[in-house]
Motif scaffolding. Structure first.
Motif, PDB file in Angstrom:
ATOM      1  N   TYR A 294      48.775  48.725  12.526  1.00 33.95           N
ATOM      2  CA  TYR A 294      49.652  47.668  11.695  1.00 33.95           C
ATOM      3  C   TYR A 294      50.677  48.504  12.657  1.00 33.95           C
ATOM      4  N   ASN A 295      50.292  49.728  12.125  1.00 33.91           N
ATOM      5  CA  ASN A 295      51.393  51.528  12.894  1.00 33.91           C
ATOM      6  C   ASN A 295      51.778  51.438  14.607  1.00 33.91           C
ATOM      7  N   MET A 296      50.472  50.751  14.862  1.00 36.46           N
ATOM      8  CA  MET A 296      50.064  51.135  16.764  1.00 36.46           C
ATOM      9  C   MET A 296      50.902  49.833  17.170  1.00 36.46           C
ATOM     10  N   LEU A 297      51.134  49.005  16.462  1.00 37.47           N
ATOM     11  CA  LEU A 297      52.121  47.907  17.216  1.00 37.47           C
ATOM     12  C   LEU A 297      53.069  48.276  17.405  1.00 37.47           C
ATOM     13  N   PHE A 298      53.852  49.511  16.493  1.00 41.35           N
ATOM     14  CA  PHE A 298      54.914  50.025  17.215  1.00 41.35           C
ATOM     15  C   PHE A 298      55.283  50.275  18.033  1.00 41.35           C
ATOM     16  N   ARG A 299      54.351  51.186  18.548  1.00 39.43           N
ATOM     17  CA  ARG A 299      54.789  51.484  20.504  1.00 39.43           C
ATOM     18  C   ARG A 299      53.847  50.639  20.857  1.00 39.43           C
ATOM     19  N   ALA A 300      54.140  49.027  20.758  1.00 37.24           N
ATOM     20  CA  ALA A 300      53.527  48.849  22.025  1.00 37.24           C
ATOM     21  C   ALA A 300      53.137  48.903  23.449  1.00 37.24           C
ATOM     22  N   ASP A 301      52.259  49.847  23.090  1.00 36.04           N
ATOM     23  CA  ASP A 301      51.526  50.187  24.243  1.00 36.04           C
ATOM     24  C   ASP A 301      50.025  49.953  24.883  1.00 36.04           C
ATOM     25  N   ASP A 302      49.484  48.694  23.612  1.00 34.07           N
ATOM     26  CA  ASP A 302      48.255  48.713  24.286  1.00 34.07           C
ATOM     27  C   ASP A 302      48.734  46.704  23.342  1.00 34.07           C
ATOM     28  N   VAL A 303      47.245  45.816  24.817  1.00 37.50           N
ATOM     29  CA  VAL A 303      46.912  44.457  23.643  1.00 37.50           C
ATOM     30  C   VAL A 303      46.388  44.901  22.400  1.00 37.50           C
ATOM     31  N   ILE A 304      47.331  44.505  21.845  1.00 39.25           N
ATOM     32  CA  ILE A 304      46.100  44.593  20.227  1.00 39.25           C
ATOM     33  C   ILE A 304      46.187  43.166  19.151  1.00 39.25           C
ATOM     34  N   THR A 305      44.595  42.859  19.020  1.00 34.63           N
ATOM     35  CA  THR A 305      44.054  41.903  18.438  1.00 34.63           C
ATOM     36  C   THR A 305      43.855  41.549  17.117  1.00 34.63           C
ATOM     37  N   CYS A 306      44.487  40.455  16.275  1.00 30.74           N
ATOM     38  CA  CYS A 306      44.391  41.059  14.784  1.00 30.74           C
ATOM     39  C   CYS A 306      42.565  40.802  14.168  1.00 30.74           C
ATOM     40  N   PRO A 307      41.863  41.800  13.527  1.00 31.82           N
ATOM     41  CA  PRO A 307      40.837  42.213  12.965  1.00 31.82           C
ATOM     42  C   PRO A 307      39.878  40.719  12.456  1.00 31.82           C
ATOM     43  N   HIS A 308      40.953  39.598  11.908  1.00 31.12           N
ATOM     44  CA  HIS A 308      40.607  38.685  11.543  1.00 31.12           C
ATOM     45  C   HIS A 308      40.286  37.718  12.579  1.00 31.12           C
ATOM     46  N   CYS A 309      41.438  36.902  12.716  1.00 31.70           N
ATOM     47  CA  CYS A 309      41.566  35.876  13.607  1.00 31.70           C
ATOM     48  C   CYS A 309      41.414  35.924  15.290  1.00 31.70           C
ATOM     49  N   GLN A 310      41.733  36.622  15.684  1.00 32.17           N
ATOM     50  CA  GLN A 310      41.468  37.836  17.108  1.00 32.17           C
ATOM     51  C   GLN A 310      42.629  37.384  18.184  1.00 32.17           C
ATOM     52  N   ARG A 311      43.491  36.831  17.744  1.00 32.26           N
ATOM     53  CA  ARG A 311      44.464  36.482  17.613  1.00 32.26           C
ATOM     54  C   ARG A 311      45.625  37.936  18.359  1.00 32.26           C
ATOM     55  N   ILE A 312      45.843  37.800  19.554  1.00 33.14           N
ATOM     56  CA  ILE A 312      47.274  39.020  20.293  1.00 33.14           C
ATOM     57  C   ILE A 312      48.393  38.726  18.996  1.00 33.14           C
ATOM     58  N   LEU A 313      48.497  40.628  18.577  1.00 34.28           N
ATOM     59  CA  LEU A 313      49.169  40.327  17.661  1.00 34.28           C
ATOM     60  C   LEU A 313      50.481  41.324  18.611  1.00 34.28           C
ATOM     61  N   VAL A 314      52.132  41.043  18.391  1.00 33.88           N
ATOM     62  CA  VAL A 314      53.084  41.350  18.583  1.00 33.88           C
ATOM     63  C   VAL A 314      53.900  41.535  17.869  1.00 33.88           C
ATOM     64  N   MET A 315      54.925  42.802  18.142  1.00 35.00           N
ATOM     65  CA  MET A 315      56.186  43.071  17.117  1.00 35.00           C
ATOM     66  C   MET A 315      57.705  42.316  17.194  1.00 35.00           C
ATOM     67  N   ARG A 316      58.165  40.962  16.473  1.00 38.71           N
ATOM     68  CA  ARG A 316      59.206  41.177  17.255  1.00 38.71           C
ATOM     69  C   ARG A 316      60.938  41.884  16.856  1.00 38.71           C
ATOM     70  N   PRO A 317      61.303  41.603  17.852  1.00 42.87           N
ATOM     71  CA  PRO A 317      62.873  43.087  17.795  1.00 42.87           C
ATOM     72  C   PRO A 317      63.286  43.473  16.233  1.00 42.87           C
ATOM     73  N   ALA A 318      63.618  42.093  15.624  1.00 44.58           N
ATOM     74  CA  ALA A 318      64.077  42.162  13.795  1.00 44.58           C
ATOM     75  C   ALA A 318      63.257  42.880  13.304  1.00 44.58           C
ATOM     76  N   ASN A 319      61.760  42.854  13.551  1.00 42.68           N
ATOM     77  CA  ASN A 319      61.369  43.543  12.595  1.00 42.68           C
ATOM     78  C   ASN A 319      61.214  44.874  13.112  1.00 42.68           C
ATOM     79  N   GLU A 320      60.982  45.482  14.517  1.00 44.54           N
ATOM     80  CA  GLU A 320      60.400  46.678  14.851  1.00 44.54           C
ATOM     81  C   GLU A 320      62.289  47.528  14.331  1.00 44.54           C
ATOM     82  N   GLN A 321      63.043  46.720  13.890  1.00 41.98           N
ATOM     83  CA  GLN A 321      64.004  47.684  14.031  1.00 41.98           C
ATOM     84  C   GLN A 321      63.802  47.466  12.006  1.00 41.98           C
TER      85      GLN A 321
END
Length: 238
Positions: A211-238
């Motif tokens: 989850y912490n790696m998602l804040f950096r947004a330097d790679d495509v990260i997928t959910c280990p459970h459903c394998q979907r691509i994960l993104v952090m939206r700007p509101a969440n990043e703030q």
């Protein structure tokens, strides 16, 4: 990579919107087809009653021909009866006349039944044709409404398709390939948000380090459970 992830999320939004519009359009076209089927069914019922009417009229004509034949037989027999000289022959002809008159009575009864049945079927056909005319008017109005809505949907789909094309141009082929595969595997949803430590695609808790790696947004990260691509939206990043 952050820009790619944002573009991927926007692409997902566009595709889901197009999916929704396509689904709504398919539903409208199905409704239009159902209306046509309803009309066809009404016309088939009228055609079936017309066939029944034709059969009744043919039966009536056959009965009337038989009636005319029996009436001719009586006229012939009565004419012949005047020339008869023996009692035995007279009785035989009289019996023929009586049998013919009985047959005429039965034929007249059958013809009357056919006449009544024909009148009933004609009345039913007239009612069905009146109902069909009203139905045709309603269907025309509904189909016009459906057509207008379909045209509006087509316009929305075309606009989204243009946005999609522009968005896809900025994404690497490898990411697009992965995105398309996931869309096929996950009922159209390949990209989901991660929020408060959870994947919003499957609602499962994400490992803290991932989850912490998602804040950096330097790679495509997928959910280990459903394998979907994960993104952090700007509101969440703030």
């Amino acid at each position: 990579m952050r820009n790619n992830l944002n573009a991927l999320y926007e692409l997902q939004e566009i595709d889901l919107r197009i999916d929704g519009l396509d689904g709504e359009k398919a539903q409208l076209l199905a409704e239009a087809a159902a209306l046509e089927a309803k009309l066809a069914e009404a016309r088939e019922r009228i055609a079936a009653r017309r066939e029944e009417l034709a059969t009744l009229e043919a039966d009536k004509e056959a009965l009337e021909a038989s009636l005319a034949g029996e009436q001719e037989n009586i006229v012939r027999s009565e004419s012949h009866q005047k020339e008869i000289k023996t009692q035995k022959e007279y009785q035989a002809v009289s019996k023929e006349i009586a049998t013919a008159k009985k047959q005429i009575t039965e034929l007249e009864e059958q013809i009357l039944q056919k006449v009544n049945a024909i009148a009933e079927v004609n009345a039913d056909i007239a009612k069905k044709e009146s109902d069909l005319g009203e139905l045709e008017g309603n269907v025309t109005t509904q189909k016009d409404e459906v057509q207008h809505r379909v045209e509006a949907l087509d316009s929305g789909i075309a606009a989204d398709a243009a946005k999609r094309e522009d968005t896809v141009k900025g994404l690497p082929a490898s990411i697009m390939k992965r995105y398309i595969r996931l869309r096929d595997q996950r009922r159209g949803v390949a990209v989901v948000e991660a929020r408060e430590g959870n994947c919003l695609g499957c609602n499962m808790h994400l490992p803290p380090q991932l989850y912490n790696m998602l804040f950096r947004a330097d790679d495509v990260i997928t959910c280990p459970h459903c394998q979907r691509i994960l993104v952090m939206r700007p509101a969440n990043e703030q």
